[in-house]
Design an enzyme around this catalytic site. Structure first.
Site, PDB file in Angstrom:
ATOM      1  N   ASN A  11       0.812  -1.217   0.000  1.00 24.08           N
ATOM      2  CA  ASN A  11       0.000   0.000   0.000  1.00 24.08           C
ATOM      3  C   ASN A  11       0.847   1.269   0.000  1.00 24.08           C
ATOM      4  OD1 ASN A  11      -2.955  -0.834   0.301  1.00 24.08           O
ATOM      5  ND2 ASN A  11      -1.980  -2.065   1.893  1.00 24.08           N
ATOM      6  N   GLY A  67      -4.149 -11.962   2.024  1.00 24.02           N
ATOM      7  CA  GLY A  67      -3.374 -11.127   1.112  1.00 24.02           C
ATOM      8  C   GLY A  67      -2.252 -11.905   0.447  1.00 24.02           C
ATOM      9  N   ASP A 103       0.675 -11.052  -0.286  1.00 18.79           N
ATOM     10  CA  ASP A 103       1.970 -10.880   0.367  1.00 18.79           C
ATOM     11  C   ASP A 103       2.140 -11.824   1.550  1.00 18.79           C
ATOM     12  OD1 ASP A 103      -0.076  -9.463   1.663  1.00 18.79           O
ATOM     13  OD2 ASP A 103       1.298  -7.982   2.505  1.00 18.79           O
ATOM     14  N   THR A 128       2.526  -1.279   5.829  1.00 14.03           N
ATOM     15  CA  THR A 128       1.510  -0.273   6.135  1.00 14.03           C
ATOM     16  C   THR A 128       0.637  -0.778   7.278  1.00 14.03           C
ATOM     17  OG1 THR A 128       1.524   0.367   3.802  1.00 14.03           O
ATOM     18  CG2 THR A 128      -0.311   1.152   5.146  1.00 14.03           C
TER      19      THR A 128
END
Length: 261
Positions: free
Chosen positions: A9, A107, A109, A132
């Site tokens: 992000n 997610g 990631d 983030t």
């Protein structure tokens, strides 16, 4: 050579691999408004600065938690590197069972980190990714993604202090110089609260996760830009691996690559 994109992000981390070796890596700002050409120019400039040949890139892999940016990056990969990028998402083989109620909610990631950490360190383990948001991911001894926790990131917490208060300044995200929790000035007090307060969050969540995993012999791996700061003050982090996600992208690429004839 392989060009890997880890799109977060706040930042995009890029890495170039020749086989298993990471040749170089860069960090640029994530900007959803940038076009394919703008990203292409930025990346070309990075290649030129490091005297790298754009034509040496044969494959591109992208992991992203920012869907709006994907069209620009996919178009950029095709236009500037003449390749259709591999996207980490549904249909990609990972070899890691996802024991989440809805695996699609995890997610990209977090999965990439899990694969990289399990391949490098074995299991059971916990990965703490200081991005983030700060994510905590639990991986079993069998290499299963068990789930995890998500908290506001260190930088988000720090920004809230100086944007939502009238007199508190923006401070560098480091521990106080004297390593004391009782700050003698505003900057030191804020640094103590942010860094040591976040260490408390990490230690509490990791301790609880280890208990739920039923083992004290759980490795704890920290990654992300601010990870060295927290790891240096925390008692529960065993190793820092700032580029863990890039390693995971390489592993996923190798598991899914199609041999070109």
């Amino acid at each position: 050579m392989l060009l890997a994109f880890d799109v977060g992000n706040t930042n995009i981390v890029l890495g170039i691999f020749e086989g298993k070796k990471l040749l170089t890596d860069w960090r640029i700002a994530t900007d959803k408004s940038k076009t394919a050409d703008e990203y292409g120019i930025i990346i070309n400039n990075l290649f030129n600065y490091h005297k790298l040949d754009v034509g040496s890139i044969t494959d591109v892999i992208i992991s992203s938690v920012v869907p709006p940016i994907m069209t620009s990056l996919e178009e950029m990969a095709f236009k500037y590197f003449n390749v259709n990028p591999m996207i980490v998402g549904p249909g990609i083989k990972t070899g890691m069972p996802i024991l989440y109620e809805n695996p699609k909610e995890v997610g990209a990631d977090r999965i990439v980190n899990g694969i990289a950490a399990y391949n490098k360190y074995g299991g059971p383990l916990i990965i703490v990714d200081f991005g983030t948001a700060t994510t905590f991911c639990a991986i079993s001894a069998k290499g299963e993604y068990l789930g995890g926790a998500i908290t506001p990131g260190v930088q988000i917490s720090a920004e809230a202090l100086y944007t939502r208060t009238a007199k508190l300044p923006k401070v560098e995200l480091i521990a106080p110089k004297n390593k004391k929790t009782i700050g003698k000035n505003t900057v030191a007090a804020m640094q103590a609260g942010i860094v040591y307060g976040y260490c408390g969050i990490v230690e509490s969540i990791v301790t609880r996760m280890k208990k739920e995993m039923g083992s004290k012999d759980v490795k704890v791996i920290a990654t992300g830009g601010i990870s060295p700061v927290i790891a240096s003050e925390s008692k529960v982090i065993d190793s820092v691996d700032k580029l863990l996600t890039l390693d995971g992208l390489r592993i996923i690429y190798e598991q899914n690559k199609i041999i070109k004839i």
